[in-house]
Design a protein around this motif. Sequence first.
Motif, PDB file in Angstrom:
ATOM      1  N   ASN A 185       0.899  -1.170   0.000  1.00 50.55           N
ATOM      2  CA  ASN A 185       0.000   0.000   0.000  1.00 50.55           C
ATOM      3  C   ASN A 185       0.927   1.207   0.000  1.00 50.55           C
ATOM      4  O   ASN A 185       1.859   1.278   0.804  1.00 50.55           O
ATOM      5  CB  ASN A 185      -0.869   0.018   1.282  1.00 50.55           C
TER       6      ASN A 185
ATOM      7  N   SER B 207      -0.574   4.522  -0.251  1.00 49.65           N
ATOM      8  CA  SER B 207      -1.481   5.669  -0.269  1.00 49.65           C
ATOM      9  C   SER B 207      -0.873   6.789   0.556  1.00 49.65           C
ATOM     10  O   SER B 207      -0.016   6.557   1.410  1.00 49.65           O
ATOM     11  CB  SER B 207      -2.847   5.290   0.303  1.00 49.65           C
TER      12      SER B 207
ATOM     13  N   ILE C 154      -2.355   8.417   2.729  1.00 53.47           N
ATOM     14  CA  ILE C 154      -2.925   8.454   4.078  1.00 53.47           C
ATOM     15  C   ILE C 154      -2.253   7.427   4.997  1.00 53.47           C
ATOM     16  O   ILE C 154      -2.124   7.659   6.184  1.00 53.47           O
ATOM     17  CB  ILE C 154      -4.476   8.321   4.024  1.00 53.47           C
ATOM     18  N   VAL C 155      -1.786   6.299   4.457  1.00 56.15           N
ATOM     19  CA  VAL C 155      -1.144   5.294   5.310  1.00 56.15           C
ATOM     20  C   VAL C 155       0.209   4.806   4.783  1.00 56.15           C
ATOM     21  O   VAL C 155       1.245   4.980   5.443  1.00 56.15           O
ATOM     22  CB  VAL C 155      -2.036   4.045   5.563  1.00 56.15           C
TER      23      VAL C 155
ATOM     24  N   ASP D 114       3.117  -0.647  -4.500  1.00 55.49           N
ATOM     25  CA  ASP D 114       1.740  -0.312  -4.894  1.00 55.49           C
ATOM     26  C   ASP D 114       1.387  -1.122  -6.134  1.00 55.49           C
ATOM     27  O   ASP D 114       2.153  -2.006  -6.529  1.00 55.49           O
ATOM     28  CB  ASP D 114       1.540   1.204  -5.035  1.00 55.49           C
ATOM     29  N   VAL D 115       0.196  -0.874  -6.710  1.00 55.13           N
ATOM     30  CA  VAL D 115      -0.220  -1.705  -7.857  1.00 55.13           C
ATOM     31  C   VAL D 115       0.816  -1.683  -8.970  1.00 55.13           C
ATOM     32  O   VAL D 115       1.006  -2.681  -9.648  1.00 55.13           O
ATOM     33  CB  VAL D 115      -1.568  -1.270  -8.480  1.00 55.13           C
TER      34      VAL D 115
ATOM     35  N   VAL E 123      -4.395  -3.564   1.448  1.00 52.20           N
ATOM     36  CA  VAL E 123      -5.058  -3.564   0.138  1.00 52.20           C
ATOM     37  C   VAL E 123      -6.577  -3.550   0.356  1.00 52.20           C
ATOM     38  O   VAL E 123      -7.121  -4.427   1.034  1.00 52.20           O
ATOM     39  CB  VAL E 123      -4.630  -4.781  -0.720  1.00 52.20           C
TER      40      VAL E 123
ATOM     41  N   TYR F 177      -7.916  -9.768  -2.624  1.00 49.24           N
ATOM     42  CA  TYR F 177      -6.454  -9.759  -2.531  1.00 49.24           C
ATOM     43  C   TYR F 177      -5.998 -10.607  -1.339  1.00 49.24           C
ATOM     44  O   TYR F 177      -6.488 -10.439  -0.222  1.00 49.24           O
ATOM     45  CB  TYR F 177      -5.911  -8.331  -2.361  1.00 49.24           C
TER      46      TYR F 177
ATOM     47  N   SER G  45      -5.789  -3.136   6.467  1.00 56.32           N
ATOM     48  CA  SER G  45      -6.956  -3.016   5.592  1.00 56.32           C
ATOM     49  C   SER G  45      -8.201  -3.512   6.336  1.00 56.32           C
ATOM     50  O   SER G  45      -8.103  -4.358   7.226  1.00 56.32           O
ATOM     51  CB  SER G  45      -6.751  -3.858   4.344  1.00 56.32           C
ATOM     52  N   PHE G  46      -9.386  -3.001   5.956  1.00 55.50           N
ATOM     53  CA  PHE G  46     -10.612  -3.523   6.537  1.00 55.50           C
ATOM     54  C   PHE G  46     -10.914  -4.919   5.998  1.00 55.50           C
ATOM     55  O   PHE G  46     -11.719  -5.652   6.554  1.00 55.50           O
ATOM     56  CB  PHE G  46     -11.779  -2.561   6.310  1.00 55.50           C
TER      57      PHE G  46
ATOM     58  N   THR H 283      -5.925  -3.076  12.919  1.00 56.07           N
ATOM     59  CA  THR H 283      -5.223  -2.046  13.687  1.00 56.07           C
ATOM     60  C   THR H 283      -6.108  -0.892  14.160  1.00 56.07           C
ATOM     61  O   THR H 283      -5.650  -0.011  14.879  1.00 56.07           O
ATOM     62  CB  THR H 283      -4.081  -1.443  12.832  1.00 56.07           C
TER      63      THR H 283
END
Length: 323
Positions: free
Chosen positions: A187, A189, A191-192, A211-212, A256, A261, A278-279, A298
Motif C-alpha cells: 500500500n 497511499s 494516508i497510510v 503499490d499496484v 489492500v 487480494y 486493511s478492513f 489495527t
Amino acid sequence: ALFAGRTILASSISKSYTQEISQKCQTISSSIMSPKGKKPFLVGFLANDDPAAESYANWTKKTCEEMGFEYQLRRVQNKDFLEEKIIEANNDDAVDGIMIYFPVFGDAQDQYLKQVISLEKDVEGLNHTYYQNMYHNIRYLDEQKTKKSIVPCTPLAIIKILEYLKIYNPLLPVGNRLYGKKAIIINRSEIVGRPLAALMANDGCVVYSVDVHNIQKFTRGEGLKFSKHHVEDLGSNTPELLKQLSLDADIVITGVPTDNYKYPTENIKEGATCINFSFHKNFTEDVKSKAGLYVPSTGKVTICMLLRNMLRLIENKYQNTSS
Ligand code: NAD
C-alpha cells in the motif's frame, strides 16, 4: 512439533495505551491547561451517509467517553456548508480537537478540507505542516524543542504496534531503533502506506514499498548515513521481484482495500511479523504457519493515537501561552 505463530489483537495492544491516555486526560482536565476544569473536547464532522463512517463515529464517541474525553458528532447535510462549520469550530475556544469523516466529496476537494482544520486542532495530523515534518524527519515544531510535531494517526498506530511487538529495539538509540530490520508494505497511499514507509525508514528500517504499479525502496542508506530517508525505484511490481523482497522481510504490512487480494503465505519469511491494516483480510488462514506474530487489524490502536494526538495538541497550546 511444528511452530505456529501467535495472534496479537489490536484490542490487547490498545489496552497498553488506554491507561496512559486516560490518566493524562484526567491530569490535563484538572490542571492549569484546562481553566474551567472541562474535559478535552473532540468534534467529528460527518457529511456523508456512509454507514462505515457512521459506525466509526459511534465507536469514536464510545472510546472518548470511556477514556474521559467529551465527543460530539456534528452532521452536515449540505457538504457545501462543511467548510464554514469547520471554521466555526476552529474559532471556538471550547473545542480542542476536530476531525472529518472522509470521503466527503471523494476527490481533490477532500485534500483542501484537510487543510481547513487549524493546525492546533488537527487530531488526525493531516495538515501539510505535520506531513512535511514527518517526511523530513523533523520531530519538533519549535527550535527550543518544547512542542512535538503531530504524526498522522493511522501510520502512528502501526509504529506503536511495532513498539508493542518489540520490533523496535529499545537498546538502540531513539531514532535508530529499527536498524537492521527489513519490511515490506503493500500500500502506498498518501494516508497510510507512504507516510508509514517514511516513518519506518527514518527510524533505520529498510522498507520495500509496494503499490499496484511498482516497488520502491525507502532507506537512510548504508550505516544510516542520511538523516532522513531516501527513495529508490526498484522496478515494476512483478510476482518475481515481490517474492524475492518478501522472503527477505522481517515485517510484512498489508493495506489492500479489496476482498479478493491475499498475500501469498509462501512468500513470508519464517518468523516474520505480519500486520494487516486493511478492513479486508489480506492474509489467508494459514498465515501463522510462517508468521511469528500476526496482527489481523489495527483500528482500535488508531483511535487511541487520535486521542493521544489531542492531548499533545493541548500541551502544545499551553506551551504557546506560557512561553
Ligand atoms: P487507497 O485506495 O488510497 O490505497 C490503496 C493502496 O494499495 C494503493 O497504494 C494501491 O496502489 C495499493 N494496492 C492496491 N492493490 C494492490 C495490489 N494488488 N498490490 C499492491 N498494491 C496494491 O486506500 P487507503 O486509504 O490506503 O486504505 C487502505 C485500507 O486501509 C482500506 O481498507 C481502509 O479502509 C483501511 N484503513 C484502515 C485504517 C485503520 O486505522 N485501520 C485507517 C485508514 C484506512
